[in-house]
Design an enzyme around this catalytic site. Structure first.
Site, mmCIF file in Angstrom:
data_model
loop_
_atom_site.group_PDB
_atom_site.id
_atom_site.type_symbol
_atom_site.label_atom_id
_atom_site.label_comp_id
_atom_site.label_asym_id
_atom_site.label_seq_id
_atom_site.Cartn_x
_atom_site.Cartn_y
_atom_site.Cartn_z
ATOM 1 N N LYS A 26 45.108 35.598 32.056
ATOM 2 C CA LYS A 26 44.992 34.669 33.184
ATOM 3 C C LYS A 26 44.711 33.241 32.738
ATOM 4 O O LYS A 26 44.556 32.346 33.574
ATOM 5 C CB LYS A 26 43.934 35.142 34.174
ATOM 6 C CG LYS A 26 44.362 36.399 34.910
ATOM 7 C CD LYS A 26 43.495 36.731 36.094
ATOM 8 C CE LYS A 26 43.879 38.085 36.643
ATOM 9 N NZ LYS A 26 43.530 39.199 35.740
ATOM 10 N N ASN A 59 27.352 37.805 38.044
ATOM 11 C CA ASN A 59 28.767 37.800 38.414
ATOM 12 C C ASN A 59 29.151 39.166 38.956
ATOM 13 O O ASN A 59 28.919 40.199 38.307
ATOM 14 C CB ASN A 59 29.651 37.495 37.201
ATOM 15 C CG ASN A 59 31.122 37.506 37.574
ATOM 16 O OD1 ASN A 59 31.581 36.645 38.318
ATOM 17 N ND2 ASN A 59 31.865 38.494 37.081
ATOM 18 N N GLU A 60 29.740 39.159 40.134
ATOM 19 C CA GLU A 60 30.319 40.341 40.751
ATOM 20 C C GLU A 60 29.441 41.578 40.712
ATOM 21 O O GLU A 60 29.862 42.639 40.227
ATOM 22 C CB GLU A 60 31.691 40.644 40.129
ATOM 23 C CG GLU A 60 32.675 39.526 40.352
ATOM 24 C CD GLU A 60 34.122 39.918 40.106
ATOM 25 O OE1 GLU A 60 34.371 40.968 39.507
ATOM 26 O OE2 GLU A 60 35.002 39.147 40.536
ATOM 27 N N ASP A 120 34.994 42.717 31.804
ATOM 28 C CA ASP A 120 36.354 42.424 31.343
ATOM 29 C C ASP A 120 36.399 41.388 30.208
ATOM 30 O O ASP A 120 37.081 40.388 30.297
ATOM 31 C CB ASP A 120 37.145 41.920 32.565
ATOM 32 C CG ASP A 120 38.626 41.770 32.295
ATOM 33 O OD1 ASP A 120 39.154 42.526 31.460
ATOM 34 O OD2 ASP A 120 39.256 40.884 32.905
ATOM 35 N N GLU A 156 36.545 32.090 41.300
ATOM 36 C CA GLU A 156 37.661 32.667 40.531
ATOM 37 C C GLU A 156 38.843 32.899 41.445
ATOM 38 O O GLU A 156 38.685 33.381 42.572
ATOM 39 C CB GLU A 156 37.284 34.045 39.938
ATOM 40 C CG GLU A 156 36.393 33.998 38.735
ATOM 41 C CD GLU A 156 36.114 35.377 38.144
ATOM 42 O OE1 GLU A 156 36.959 36.294 38.295
ATOM 43 O OE2 GLU A 156 35.051 35.536 37.528
ATOM 44 N N ASN A 168 34.812 35.230 44.301
ATOM 45 C CA ASN A 168 36.003 35.440 43.481
ATOM 46 C C ASN A 168 37.047 36.142 44.347
ATOM 47 O O ASN A 168 36.740 37.164 44.979
ATOM 48 C CB ASN A 168 35.680 36.345 42.285
ATOM 49 C CG ASN A 168 34.670 35.712 41.332
ATOM 50 O OD1 ASN A 168 34.398 34.515 41.412
ATOM 51 N ND2 ASN A 168 34.127 36.505 40.422
ATOM 52 N N TYR A 174 45.532 41.180 42.596
ATOM 53 C CA TYR A 174 45.092 42.572 42.656
ATOM 54 C C TYR A 174 45.387 43.200 44.025
ATOM 55 O O TYR A 174 45.436 44.411 44.164
ATOM 56 C CB TYR A 174 43.601 42.701 42.338
ATOM 57 C CG TYR A 174 43.284 42.393 40.891
ATOM 58 C CD1 TYR A 174 43.871 43.124 39.870
ATOM 59 C CD2 TYR A 174 42.423 41.365 40.553
ATOM 60 C CE1 TYR A 174 43.603 42.845 38.534
ATOM 61 C CE2 TYR A 174 42.134 41.082 39.224
ATOM 62 C CZ TYR A 174 42.730 41.822 38.225
ATOM 63 O OH TYR A 174 42.472 41.540 36.910
HETATM 64 C C1 GCB Z 1 36.969 39.102 37.869
HETATM 65 C C2 GCB Z 1 35.888 39.015 36.847
HETATM 66 C C3 GCB Z 1 36.406 38.537 35.500
HETATM 67 C C4 GCB Z 1 37.741 39.200 35.192
HETATM 68 C C5 GCB Z 1 38.735 38.813 36.273
HETATM 69 C C6 GCB Z 1 40.112 39.468 36.061
HETATM 70 O O1 GCB Z 1 36.733 39.124 39.052
HETATM 71 O O2 GCB Z 1 34.798 38.228 37.255
HETATM 72 O O3 GCB Z 1 35.465 38.860 34.527
HETATM 73 O O4 GCB Z 1 38.220 38.857 33.932
HETATM 74 O O5 GCB Z 1 38.251 39.241 37.520
HETATM 75 O O6 GCB Z 1 40.963 38.865 35.437
HETATM 76 O O7 GCB Z 1 40.282 40.595 36.495
#
Ligand code: GCB
Length: 548
Positions: free
Chosen positions: A526, A367-368, A128, A462, A424, A430
């Site tokens: 965000k 990450n993730e 993203d 996060e 996160n 979401y």
């Molecule tokens: C997450 C990701 C990050 C995204 C964020 C989002 O979990 O690690 O890269 O930008 O969510 O805003 O969806």
């Protein structure tokens, strides 16, 4: 001036910046594009070692000097160097760098995952943020004598803060040509000297009344290594570093044996026009805002940032989770030996680059990833072991979003390998959209469960909500500044009551550019600051919470 060639047309291009936003027709370009640059090499360089050092080229490149290939890189965001073997002395030399930024399933970060043609992101990133390309960090020509210091590695984890005793081990690597010469190493006022008998020499210092590196007083010592032949100085290597110890108990992160709670952000290194380049005024500005808001830390999500970021963190007293460029790993990658080898190389390269920064308190290997997929267990155990064998002095983590974003289903199988549990969570964004009250309870239960399972410090790496600056609503609704502000405040209060939460990082510090898809009207919103760094309502809220 550097030039870039595209479809046979050559134009000026600024480096230490991405190509995308400098010319309209390059915005979505993935290359290969050809950069070129000319420089003079004096005769005096003849008996020297000359290398070309690249801070980062995104993402793959081949480097040519006077038409001869001298090196390449297979991943962005990390340095590599090339021996200038085809250099012409007393003449003008041409560097050509062929740079490709084509997203692929095997590449890291990856893209073009199956099905992307039918409605994935454009450009087809499996992550993203916008996939910017180019020579994003300033390259330089390194000219050194053959008798040279190659590296210095400072370790201070045996120090005892309560006794103000700094125990510092310094390893100095030199070239073979240094054998038999004198080496002198100092830290602050202490000095030690010997004859070089091996390519790696070790020095041990015990500093009484050591000045420890603390958040409020980030004191830096100068470490100096010098090669001498009699009285003649042959080579010198200087760095600044801090004496500090990072440890863990079952609930806390300890800086110099005192619990410290991370307050800060996940962010990106990106800005209009320069893309993912190194833009020094922005670095200064971001640290000023981090201080203003009362933050003490951040994660270099989702890739290593330029070294200037870490120099500033050392100097200003910030704690950094330093992340490898491994975002979106999944089943396909665990079954692919090439990806595994790339990940191992990156971790080694990252730790080698950043090991002497006191501000770096933890490594994040990914990450993730889909860490519910069974094979991720072994994959991440090996990445953890790699990081630990390169640096046994810092905790290692992996940032997880399982069970929310895994593709394979089932519980996480890899988190258990890591020293700190980093998660996160987007309750109220979401999932349970628009319902902050439900989000509070869900987050609280989730964190309690995680602690019960792992009995290790937890970092909420996060949580966040999009807010478009200037959008307002009463009652607070999604995308308004009110919703983002209330969401962050309420979820922060949940974490603040739990003593095993060793840190919280809001996602994100500032709005940032992403690939196109229906969730992203040009940007991810965000940020608590806009992309231009103006505070939204949530920034003022955080300032009140963090500076109270
Ligand atoms: C997450 C990701 C990050 C995204 C964020 C989002 O979990 O690690 O890269 O930008 O969510 O805003 O969806």
């Amino acid at each position: 001036m550097w030039k870039i060639k595209y479809h046979g047309k050559e134009r000026p291009i600024a480096i230490s910046a991405s190509w995308n936003d400098q010319y309209e027709d390059l915005f979505f370009e993935e290359g290969p594009l050809e950069y070129s640059y000319y420089f003079d090499a004096p005769d005096a360089w003849k008996d020297k070692n000359v290398r070309l050092y690249f801070g980062a080229v995104n993402t793959k490149s081949k480097v040519y000097l006077n038409g001869e290939p001298i090196g390449s890189n297979g991943i962005g965001y990390l340095p590599f160097e090339c021996v200038a073997k085809s250099l012409k002395y007393g003449a003008t030399n041409e560097i050509r760098v062929e740079v490709e930024n084509k997203l692929s399933r095997d590449g890291l970060p990856s893209g073009r995952m199956p099905g992307f043609e039918r409605g994935g992101n454009f450009p087809p990133a499996n992550f993203d943020f916008f996939p910017y390309g180019g020579i994003i960090r300033m390259p330089y020509i390194e000219v050194r004598s053959k008798e040279a210091i190659l590296d210095v590695n400072v370790k201070c984890n045996k120090s005892v803060p309560s006794k103000k005793s700094g125990v510092v081990d310094i390893e100095v690597e030199t070239t073979q040509e240094c054998m038999g010469k004198d080496i002198e190493v100092s830290i602050g006022d202490l000095k030690s000297a010997k004859k070089i008998t091996s390519s790696s020499e070790n020095f041990h210092f015990e500093i009484k009344n050591a000045h420890f590196w603390e958040l409020e007083d980030p004191y830096l010592y100068e470490v100096k290594a010098r090669i001498l032949s009699g009285d003649k100085l042959i080579d010198e290597y200087k760095i600044k570093t801090g004496i500090r110890v990072i440890t863990l108990d079952d609930k806390h992160l300890l800086l110099n044996d005192k619990p410290v709670k991370l307050l800060g952000f996940g962010k990106h290194e990106e800005f209009p026009v320069e893309g993912q380049g190194t833009f020094k005024p922005l670095i200064i500005k971001d640290y000023d805002l981090l201080k203003w808001i009362g933050a003490n830390s951040f994660r270099t999500s989702h890739y290593p940032y330029s070294e200037e970021w870490l120099d500033m963190a050392d100097e200003l007293g910030f704690l950094v989770i330093d992340e490898a460029p491994h975002v979106g790993l999944e089943k396909y990658h665990y079954e692919n030996a090439e990806t595994f080898n790339l990940c191992v190389d990156d971790i080694q390269n990252l730790i080698d680059r950043d090991k002497n920064h006191p501000s770096v308190i933890m490594w994040s290997v990914a990450n993730e990833p889909d860490s519910a997929y069974p094979k991720s267990d072994e994959f991440f155990k090996k990445l953890y072991d790699t990081a630990k064998s390169c640096d046994p002095t810092r905790p290692v983590t992996m940032v997880s979003c399982v069970p929310f974003c895994e593709k394979s289903g089932g519980p996480d199988v890899a988190m258990k390998h890591f020293d700190v549990i980093s998660v996160n969570r987007y309750y109220g964004w979401y999932n349970h959209q628009g319902k902050i009250d439900e989000a509070e309870q869900l987050l609280s239960d989730d964190l309690d469960e995680l602690y019960k399972k792992y009995r290790r410090p937890i970092i909420l790496t996060e949580f966040g909500a999009d807010a478009i600056a200037g959008f307002h609503s009463n009652p607070a609704q999604m995308f308004s500044e009110e919703y983002q502000s209330e969401y962050i405040e309420k979820l922060f209060e949940v974490t603040d009551k739990k003593d095993f939460v060793a840190g919280i990082h809001v996602w994100a510090f500032a709005d940032f550019k992403t690939a196109q898809n229906v969730h992203r009207p040009l940007f991810n919103y965000k940020g608590v600051f806009t992309r231009a760094r103006d505070p939204k309502m949530a920034a003022h809220t955080l300032k009140k919470l963090w500076r109270r």
